[in-house]
Design a protein around this motif. Structure first.
Motif, PDB file in Angstrom:
ATOM      1  N   ARG A 178       0.801  -1.335   0.127  1.00 48.26           N
ATOM      2  CA  ARG A 178      -0.006   0.048  -0.082  1.00 48.26           C
ATOM      3  C   ARG A 178       0.936   1.250   0.013  1.00 48.26           C
ATOM      4  NH1 ARG A 178      -5.501  -0.420   2.493  1.00 48.26           N
ATOM      5  NH2 ARG A 178      -6.034  -2.650   2.289  1.00 48.26           N
ATOM      6  N   GLU A 179       2.157   1.239   0.780  1.00 51.90           N
ATOM      7  CA  GLU A 179       2.851   2.472   0.982  1.00 51.90           C
ATOM      8  C   GLU A 179       3.523   2.697  -0.514  1.00 51.90           C
ATOM      9  OE1 GLU A 179       5.271   1.171   4.195  1.00 51.90           O
ATOM     10  OE2 GLU A 179       3.973   2.065   5.610  1.00 51.90           O
ATOM     11  N   ARG A 180       4.101   1.587  -1.167  1.00 55.90           N
ATOM     12  CA  ARG A 180       4.729   1.654  -2.378  1.00 55.90           C
ATOM     13  C   ARG A 180       3.779   2.338  -3.405  1.00 55.90           C
ATOM     14  NH1 ARG A 180       6.744  -3.687  -1.505  1.00 55.90           N
ATOM     15  NH2 ARG A 180       5.567  -4.285  -3.336  1.00 55.90           N
ATOM     16  N   VAL A 181       2.445   1.771  -3.478  1.00 54.19           N
ATOM     17  CA  VAL A 181       1.517   1.997  -4.541  1.00 54.19           C
ATOM     18  C   VAL A 181       1.377   3.681  -4.231  1.00 54.19           C
ATOM     19  CG1 VAL A 181      -0.624   1.893  -5.338  1.00 54.19           C
ATOM     20  CG2 VAL A 181       0.500  -0.071  -4.799  1.00 54.19           C
ATOM     21  N   VAL A 182       0.967   4.102  -3.165  1.00 50.52           N
ATOM     22  CA  VAL A 182       0.825   5.497  -2.811  1.00 50.52           C
ATOM     23  C   VAL A 182       1.955   6.376  -3.127  1.00 50.52           C
ATOM     24  CG1 VAL A 182       0.116   7.307  -1.124  1.00 50.52           C
ATOM     25  CG2 VAL A 182      -1.089   5.212  -1.300  1.00 50.52           C
ATOM     26  N   ALA A 183       3.289   5.932  -2.895  1.00 49.62           N
ATOM     27  CA  ALA A 183       4.321   6.824  -3.031  1.00 49.62           C
ATOM     28  C   ALA A 183       4.512   6.875  -4.615  1.00 49.62           C
ATOM     29  CB  ALA A 183       5.602   6.106  -2.491  1.00 49.62           C
ATOM     30  N   PHE A 184       4.259   5.793  -5.347  1.00 44.72           N
ATOM     31  CA  PHE A 184       4.261   5.746  -6.697  1.00 44.72           C
ATOM     32  C   PHE A 184       3.219   6.898  -7.340  1.00 44.72           C
ATOM     33  CE2 PHE A 184       3.749   3.933 -11.079  1.00 44.72           C
ATOM     34  CZ  PHE A 184       4.899   3.665 -11.362  1.00 44.72           C
ATOM     35  N   VAL A 185       2.158   6.576  -7.015  1.00 42.58           N
ATOM     36  CA  VAL A 185       1.157   7.753  -7.434  1.00 42.58           C
ATOM     37  C   VAL A 185       1.459   9.159  -6.972  1.00 42.58           C
ATOM     38  CG1 VAL A 185      -1.226   8.851  -7.101  1.00 42.58           C
ATOM     39  CG2 VAL A 185      -0.839   6.043  -7.601  1.00 42.58           C
ATOM     40  N   GLU A 186       2.277   9.469  -5.610  1.00 48.42           N
ATOM     41  CA  GLU A 186       2.606  10.763  -5.392  1.00 48.42           C
ATOM     42  C   GLU A 186       3.898  11.228  -6.052  1.00 48.42           C
ATOM     43  OE1 GLU A 186       2.912  10.128  -1.185  1.00 48.42           O
ATOM     44  OE2 GLU A 186       0.633  10.649  -0.879  1.00 48.42           O
ATOM     45  N   GLU A 187       4.547  10.382  -6.686  1.00 48.39           N
ATOM     46  CA  GLU A 187       5.640  10.782  -7.630  1.00 48.39           C
ATOM     47  C   GLU A 187       5.200  11.458  -8.902  1.00 48.39           C
ATOM     48  OE1 GLU A 187       8.091   7.278  -8.059  1.00 48.39           O
ATOM     49  OE2 GLU A 187       8.639   7.447  -6.052  1.00 48.39           O
ATOM     50  N   GLY A 188       3.921  11.412  -9.181  1.00 50.53           N
ATOM     51  CA  GLY A 188       3.255  11.730 -10.358  1.00 50.53           C
ATOM     52  C   GLY A 188       2.767  11.021 -11.508  1.00 50.53           C
ATOM     53  N   HIS A 189       2.840   9.605 -11.157  1.00 47.23           N
ATOM     54  CA  HIS A 189       2.319   8.731 -11.926  1.00 47.23           C
ATOM     55  C   HIS A 189       0.863   8.509 -11.890  1.00 47.23           C
ATOM     56  CE1 HIS A 189       6.518   7.234 -12.906  1.00 47.23           C
ATOM     57  NE2 HIS A 189       6.706   7.311 -11.614  1.00 47.23           N
ATOM     58  N   GLY A 190       0.240   8.011 -13.125  1.00 49.97           N
ATOM     59  CA  GLY A 190      -1.197   7.808 -12.987  1.00 49.97           C
ATOM     60  C   GLY A 190      -1.668   6.687 -12.293  1.00 49.97           C
ATOM     61  N   HIS A 191      -3.110   6.732 -11.906  1.00 48.15           N
ATOM     62  CA  HIS A 191      -3.539   5.521 -11.152  1.00 48.15           C
ATOM     63  C   HIS A 191      -3.519   4.187 -12.122  1.00 48.15           C
ATOM     64  CE1 HIS A 191      -6.016   7.895  -8.214  1.00 48.15           C
ATOM     65  NE2 HIS A 191      -4.924   8.463  -8.430  1.00 48.15           N
ATOM     66  N   ARG A 192      -3.876   4.056 -13.337  1.00 45.20           N
ATOM     67  CA  ARG A 192      -3.826   3.067 -14.110  1.00 45.20           C
ATOM     68  C   ARG A 192      -2.576   2.619 -14.448  1.00 45.20           C
ATOM     69  NH1 ARG A 192      -8.535   1.412 -16.015  1.00 45.20           N
ATOM     70  NH2 ARG A 192      -9.864   3.045 -16.354  1.00 45.20           N
ATOM     71  N   GLU A 193      -1.501   3.390 -14.553  1.00 43.79           N
ATOM     72  CA  GLU A 193       0.230   3.138 -14.483  1.00 43.79           C
ATOM     73  C   GLU A 193       0.480   2.248 -13.155  1.00 43.79           C
ATOM     74  OE1 GLU A 193       4.449   4.939 -15.629  1.00 43.79           O
ATOM     75  OE2 GLU A 193       2.460   6.343 -15.482  1.00 43.79           O
ATOM     76  N   ALA A 194       0.029   2.849 -12.168  1.00 38.74           N
ATOM     77  CA  ALA A 194       0.275   2.235 -10.996  1.00 38.74           C
ATOM     78  C   ALA A 194      -0.038   0.763 -10.828  1.00 38.74           C
ATOM     79  CB  ALA A 194      -0.159   3.221  -9.667  1.00 38.74           C
ATOM     80  N   ALA A 195      -1.447   0.814 -11.353  1.00 42.66           N
ATOM     81  CA  ALA A 195      -2.121  -0.475 -11.364  1.00 42.66           C
ATOM     82  C   ALA A 195      -1.429  -1.708 -12.086  1.00 42.66           C
ATOM     83  CB  ALA A 195      -3.582  -0.252 -11.505  1.00 42.66           C
ATOM     84  N   ARG A 196      -0.938  -1.106 -13.320  1.00 42.42           N
ATOM     85  CA  ARG A 196      -0.278  -1.926 -14.113  1.00 42.42           C
ATOM     86  C   ARG A 196       1.275  -2.308 -13.548  1.00 42.42           C
ATOM     87  NH1 ARG A 196      -2.453   0.968 -18.051  1.00 42.42           N
ATOM     88  NH2 ARG A 196      -0.759   2.348 -18.221  1.00 42.42           N
ATOM     89  N   HIS A 197       1.521  -1.358 -13.130  1.00 39.83           N
ATOM     90  CA  HIS A 197       3.316  -1.522 -12.349  1.00 39.83           C
ATOM     91  C   HIS A 197       3.218  -2.449 -11.245  1.00 39.83           C
ATOM     92  CE1 HIS A 197       7.403  -0.665 -11.529  1.00 39.83           C
ATOM     93  NE2 HIS A 197       7.000  -0.487 -10.114  1.00 39.83           N
ATOM     94  N   PHE A 198       2.133  -2.410 -10.114  1.00 43.35           N
ATOM     95  CA  PHE A 198       1.949  -3.122  -8.939  1.00 43.35           C
ATOM     96  C   PHE A 198       1.209  -4.433  -9.229  1.00 43.35           C
ATOM     97  CE2 PHE A 198       3.733   1.072  -7.448  1.00 43.35           C
ATOM     98  CZ  PHE A 198       4.801   0.445  -6.961  1.00 43.35           C
ATOM     99  N   ARG A 199       0.525  -4.523 -10.459  1.00 43.16           N
ATOM    100  CA  ARG A 199      -0.008  -5.843 -10.557  1.00 43.16           C
ATOM    101  C   ARG A 199      -1.182  -5.835  -9.818  1.00 43.16           C
ATOM    102  NH1 ARG A 199       3.915 -10.301 -12.688  1.00 43.16           N
ATOM    103  NH2 ARG A 199       4.584  -9.179 -14.385  1.00 43.16           N
TER     104      ARG A 199
END
Length: 130
Positions: free
Chosen positions: A10-31
């Motif tokens: 959960r922390e990694r996903v939120v940090a990824f989104v807060e870095e400026g990545h989109g939600h769908r991109e985060a979903a693909r990245h973390f599966r």
């Protein structure tokens, strides 16, 4: 109900989104699902925490206030069926399905079995000593 995702994920996903990545991109990245990412960002914004919310219902349901009445009613007349109890509860203003009444009886420790385990009927060919 399923298990919650680990806090570390959960922390990694939120940090990824807060870095400026989109939600769908985060979903693909973390599966994970895009819905999970959306809900996680909303949870972080609302509660400032990433711990999972409680699952299930609070309060115990419609029949939580009827425990004593159902127990008394069955003590008076132990031969009531689930459908008869549903009709009587409807008369008290509680509209409920028979399966809910069955779960209430199970929680109260009342069995639907007509005979105790030691006094069950035995098939004619299964008698001991015959």
């Amino acid at each position: 109900m399923g298990k919650s995702h680990p806090i570390a994920l959960r922390e990694r996903v939120v940090a990824f989104v807060e870095e400026g990545h989109g939600h769908r991109e985060a979903a693909r990245h973390f599966r994970v699902s895009p819905r999970f990412v959306n809900d996680l960002v909303i949870l972080k914004r609302e509660t400032a925490s990433l711990s999972p919310r409680r699952q299930g219902h609070l309060g115990g349901g419609k029949l939580s206030a009827q425990h004593a009445w159902v127990g008394e009613r069955l003590a008076q007349n132990g031969e009531l069926t689930l459908d008869e109890l549903c009709v009587e509860l409807c008369g008290r203003g509680v509209i409920v399905h028979r399966s809910s009444v069955g779960r209430l009886l199970h929680r109260l420790g009342l069995s639907h079995k007509k005979k105790p385990a030691g006094r069950r009927a035995v098939a004619p060919g299964d008698r001991a000593g015959a």
